[in-house]
Enzyme design. Structure first.
Site, PDB file in Angstrom:
ATOM      1  N   LYS A 209       0.838  -1.192   0.000  1.00  0.00           N
ATOM      2  CA  LYS A 209       0.000   0.000   0.000  1.00  0.00           C
ATOM      3  C   LYS A 209       0.881   1.255   0.000  1.00  0.00           C
ATOM      4  O   LYS A 209       0.671   2.182  -0.760  1.00  0.00           O
ATOM      5  CB  LYS A 209      -0.902  -0.055   1.241  1.00  0.00           C
ATOM      6  CG  LYS A 209      -1.866   1.079   1.350  1.00  0.00           C
ATOM      7  CD  LYS A 209      -2.786   0.863   2.543  1.00  0.00           C
ATOM      8  CE  LYS A 209      -3.474   2.171   2.885  1.00  0.00           C
ATOM      9  NZ  LYS A 209      -4.303   2.085   4.078  1.00  0.00           N
ATOM     10  N   GLU A 215      10.653  -4.951   4.038  1.00  0.00           N
ATOM     11  CA  GLU A 215      10.655  -6.356   3.608  1.00  0.00           C
ATOM     12  C   GLU A 215      10.286  -6.470   2.129  1.00  0.00           C
ATOM     13  O   GLU A 215      10.954  -7.150   1.347  1.00  0.00           O
ATOM     14  CB  GLU A 215       9.632  -7.166   4.419  1.00  0.00           C
ATOM     15  CG  GLU A 215       9.981  -7.378   5.882  1.00  0.00           C
ATOM     16  CD  GLU A 215       9.422  -6.301   6.784  1.00  0.00           C
ATOM     17  OE1 GLU A 215       9.183  -5.165   6.306  1.00  0.00           O
ATOM     18  OE2 GLU A 215       9.246  -6.576   7.985  1.00  0.00           O
ATOM     19  N   GLY A 269      -4.675  -2.076   5.362  1.00  0.00           N
ATOM     20  CA  GLY A 269      -3.901  -3.217   4.863  1.00  0.00           C
ATOM     21  C   GLY A 269      -4.521  -4.555   5.216  1.00  0.00           C
ATOM     22  O   GLY A 269      -4.685  -5.436   4.371  1.00  0.00           O
ATOM     23  N   ARG A 270      -4.920  -4.720   6.485  1.00  0.00           N
ATOM     24  CA  ARG A 270      -5.417  -6.036   6.922  1.00  0.00           C
ATOM     25  C   ARG A 270      -6.843  -6.324   6.462  1.00  0.00           C
ATOM     26  O   ARG A 270      -7.383  -7.388   6.732  1.00  0.00           O
ATOM     27  CB  ARG A 270      -5.271  -6.182   8.438  1.00  0.00           C
ATOM     28  CG  ARG A 270      -5.894  -5.064   9.254  1.00  0.00           C
ATOM     29  CD  ARG A 270      -5.404  -5.117  10.705  1.00  0.00           C
ATOM     30  NE  ARG A 270      -5.873  -3.995  11.511  1.00  0.00           N
ATOM     31  CZ  ARG A 270      -5.260  -2.827  11.585  1.00  0.00           C
ATOM     32  NH1 ARG A 270      -4.160  -2.600  10.885  1.00  0.00           N
ATOM     33  NH2 ARG A 270      -5.723  -1.867  12.365  1.00  0.00           N
ATOM     34  N   GLU A 355      -3.878  -6.836  15.416  1.00  0.00           N
ATOM     35  CA  GLU A 355      -3.394  -5.513  14.999  1.00  0.00           C
ATOM     36  C   GLU A 355      -4.513  -4.475  15.177  1.00  0.00           C
ATOM     37  O   GLU A 355      -4.254  -3.313  15.440  1.00  0.00           O
ATOM     38  CB  GLU A 355      -2.915  -5.557  13.532  1.00  0.00           C
ATOM     39  CG  GLU A 355      -2.030  -4.376  13.131  1.00  0.00           C
ATOM     40  CD  GLU A 355      -1.290  -4.587  11.811  1.00  0.00           C
ATOM     41  OE1 GLU A 355      -0.179  -5.160  11.842  1.00  0.00           O
ATOM     42  OE2 GLU A 355      -1.799  -4.183  10.757  1.00  0.00           O
ATOM     43  N   HIS A 386      -4.479 -33.567  18.213  1.00  0.00           N
ATOM     44  CA  HIS A 386      -3.307 -34.356  18.605  1.00  0.00           C
ATOM     45  C   HIS A 386      -2.153 -33.453  19.015  1.00  0.00           C
ATOM     46  O   HIS A 386      -1.020 -33.911  19.124  1.00  0.00           O
ATOM     47  CB  HIS A 386      -2.892 -35.269  17.450  1.00  0.00           C
ATOM     48  CG  HIS A 386      -3.978 -36.227  17.061  1.00  0.00           C
ATOM     49  ND1 HIS A 386      -4.088 -37.484  17.605  1.00  0.00           N
ATOM     50  CD2 HIS A 386      -5.031 -36.086  16.228  1.00  0.00           C
ATOM     51  CE1 HIS A 386      -5.157 -38.092  17.101  1.00  0.00           C
ATOM     52  NE2 HIS A 386      -5.745 -37.261  16.262  1.00  0.00           N
ATOM     53  N   LYS A 514      10.140  -1.046  13.926  1.00  0.00           N
ATOM     54  CA  LYS A 514      10.654  -0.740  12.579  1.00  0.00           C
ATOM     55  C   LYS A 514      11.711   0.348  12.670  1.00  0.00           C
ATOM     56  O   LYS A 514      12.768   0.272  12.031  1.00  0.00           O
ATOM     57  CB  LYS A 514       9.522  -0.205  11.686  1.00  0.00           C
ATOM     58  CG  LYS A 514       8.512  -1.209  11.204  1.00  0.00           C
ATOM     59  CD  LYS A 514       7.591  -0.543  10.181  1.00  0.00           C
ATOM     60  CE  LYS A 514       6.297  -1.291   9.973  1.00  0.00           C
ATOM     61  NZ  LYS A 514       5.325  -0.582   9.159  1.00  0.00           N
TER      62      LYS A 514
END
Ligand code: F6P
Length: 547
Positions: A209, A215, A269-270, A355, A386, A514
């Site tokens: 965005k 990254e 973003g999310r 977030e 399990h 960051k």
């Protein structure tokens, strides 16, 4: 209208809930079922292809009514209207929150700053459609004239988790294109992906965005360098496309203006997989399926907007979560899909939920004096049975869990499906009823009497039960039902944020790390180690010595 700013603990309903909690705290759900034969029916919402049974919760009709009173007192109804109508409800970033507009019909009007955004949304949808069709039918080709066989989505957080989860969940509907996701700045991630790829037949979708994320830009540059080992600079525009709001930076990267899929600052973003951020979904399952995902989400939007709170799935699930978080003091919630396809669903929801609602300052700018965001975790059943179910059944912590299942299997392997669903149903039954001392004893072979070692085992074999679960049973996993399911959780997040009086749509909490990483990178690159606390300095020193 700005969102209401009401401290939930000052409401009448909250005080009544505190009193009511004392009545409920020690009641076993088994007794509530025994008393009321209509309980399961009364606490079930049967909506379209969704069957949501929330009767296995530590609630009575009174609890539900008080929780709905709480929602009314914090003015949830008005907040929902503001959410859908383009009001600036993300006040800390001065933005509207309109991922719902991305799945609205073309006839709808949603006004932001005096302009209807729907025509723009549809222009971008058309661009996604055209591009998808041309990649799938082979009209658009790579720099040596070969058709594309692979797509790599380069992004992180909301620019990765949503598309990755949906592509994985809808793999049954996928076409011949293989989709890969590169997110981590860990160079081993990108290298493991590119080692499988042929640059001549791979399309790269850079999703960011902001187009400033360390990254994503590092991975995009590494991939571009790798691509240029075989191709020329002028071929970049054939193989790289981008999804971003930052058009200038994308162009500086060398991407053709025509290959930029715009997004808007009113899409968080999310919550962005419904926008061009979902391009890799469209490429993987075709535009029609992408559109069905959106229309499913729109159906859930309509349900959320119009249904009364008492039959409103996102509202009820959000209120139950508040009940456990703030009154039972439960710390976490488990999400257990009984579908291997939904393998990444809990991971995806971790960003959406944590977030958004991991906040400790209320909408008045004051520290909250109550618990907010829940910790989300989970894995598909039956694998998780399990792994960590022991703790849910017999541990000391209360962990409310959502069980998500699909009545029909996609490959039609009925024997497996029957076994899967019997486990799905059995677990919530076990969590409800538990197993009493008498039941444990009756399972020993009583004709011989109980041996001493069996006697000693008894306490360890007892299950208290009374562990809350919601069952979200859906007819079949389709693009549309998945869209509904994701939108359900999006709205649950919204409702909880409103009740907790926090801003759900910013994420300042990710910034500090960051910033410091930038300083430390500077130290690493210049081989210095200055201005850190002793622990950090030692750790950095260890890296500098051993790298
Ligand atoms: O980690 C914070 C965050 O801003 C997320 O909210 C977002 O989804 C992610 O980074 C990626 O951001 P962008 O799409 O701008 O690269």
């Amino acid at each position: 209208m700005p969102l209401p700013k009401i401290n939930p603990t000052t409401t009448k309903a909250w005080k009544k809930l505190q009193e009511h909690f004392k009545e409920i705290e020690h009641i076993h759900m088994k007794d509530l079922f025994a008393k009321d034969p209509e309980r399961a029916n009364n606490f079930t919402i049967d909506w379209q292809d969704f069957y949501v049974d929330y009767s296995k919760n530590r609630i009575t009709e009174k609890t539900k009514n008080l929780l709905i009173d709480l929602a009314d007192e914090v003015q949830l109804g008005q907040a929902i209207k503001d959410y859908f109508s383009g009001e600036i409800i993300n006040e800390t970033e001065q933005r509207a929150v309109l991922h719902t507009a991305l799945r609205s019909p073309a006839t709808e009007k949603v006004i932001v700053d005096g302009i209807n955004v729907i025509p723009d949304v549809y222009n971008v949808k058309e661009k996604i459609k055209q591009f998808t069709n041309q990649i799938i039918n082979g009209k658009l080709k790579g720099f040596t004239g070969k058709v594309f066989t692979d797509v790599v989505n380069i992004g992180i957080g909301g620019s990765d988790l949503g598309p990755a989860m949906v592509v994985d969940s809808l793999q049954f509907y996928k076409n011949h294109i293989n989709t890969h996701f590169v997110s981590n700045v860990d160079g081993d991630h990108v290298n493991e992906i590119i080692k499988k790829l042929n640059p001549e037949t791979t399309l790269f979708v850079i999703v960011s965005k902001t187009f400033t994320t360390q990254e994503t830009l590092s991975n995009a540059n590494t991939i571009r360098d790798w691509f240029l080992q075989t191709a020329d600079e002028l071929h970049v525009s054939k193989h790289f496309v981008a999804v971003s709001t930052n058009i200038n930076s994308v162009q500086e990267f060398g991407i053709d203006l025509n290959n930029i899929f715009p997004m808007w600052d009113w899409v968080g973003g999310r919550f962005s997989l419904w926008s061009a951020v979902g391009l890799s979904i469209s490429l993987s399952v075709g535009y029609d399926n992408f559109d069905k995902l959106l229309s499913g989400a729109h159906k859930m939007d309509e349900h959320f907007k119009k249904e009364s709170f008492k039959d409103n799935i996102p509202v009820i699930l959000a209120l139950l979560s508040v009940w456990y978080n703030n009154f039972f003091k439960a710390e976490s919630e488990a999400i257990i899909p009984y579908s291997q396809y939904l393998n990444q669903f809990a991971t995806y929801l971790q960003q959406g939920i944590m977030e958004s609602n991991g906040k400790s300052i209320d909408r008045n700018g004051k520290p909250v004096n109550y618990q907010t965001g829940t910790i989300i975790w989970g894995e598909p059943g039956t694998n998780s049975q399990h792994a960590f179910f022991q703790l849910i059944h017999q541990g000391t912590k209360l962990i409310p869990a959502d069980f998500i299942g699909f009545a029909q299997s996609l490959h039609g392997n009925q024997d497996h499906q029957d076994k899967l669903i019997s486990n799905f149903v059995a677990q919530t039954e076990a969590l409800l009823n538990g197993k009493s001392r008498e039941q444990v004893i009756s399972e020993y072979n009583s004709s011989k009497g109980i041996t001493e070692s069996e006697q000693n085992q008894i306490p360890f074999k007892i299950f208290q039960g009374n562990k809350p679960t919601n069952t979200i049973f859906i007819k079949k996993l389709t693009p549309e039902s998945l869209g509904k399911l994701i939108a359900l959780y999006e709205h649950k997040i919204f409702v909880q944020g409103i009740i907790w009086n926090i801003f759900s749509f910013d994420q300042f909490g990710v910034e500090l790390g960051k910033q410091l990483a930038k300083n430390i990178l500077h130290d690493i690159k210049n081989n210095i180690n200055a201005n850190h606390d002793a622990s950090t300095a030692n750790i950095l020193n260890y890296f500098q010595k051993n790298n």
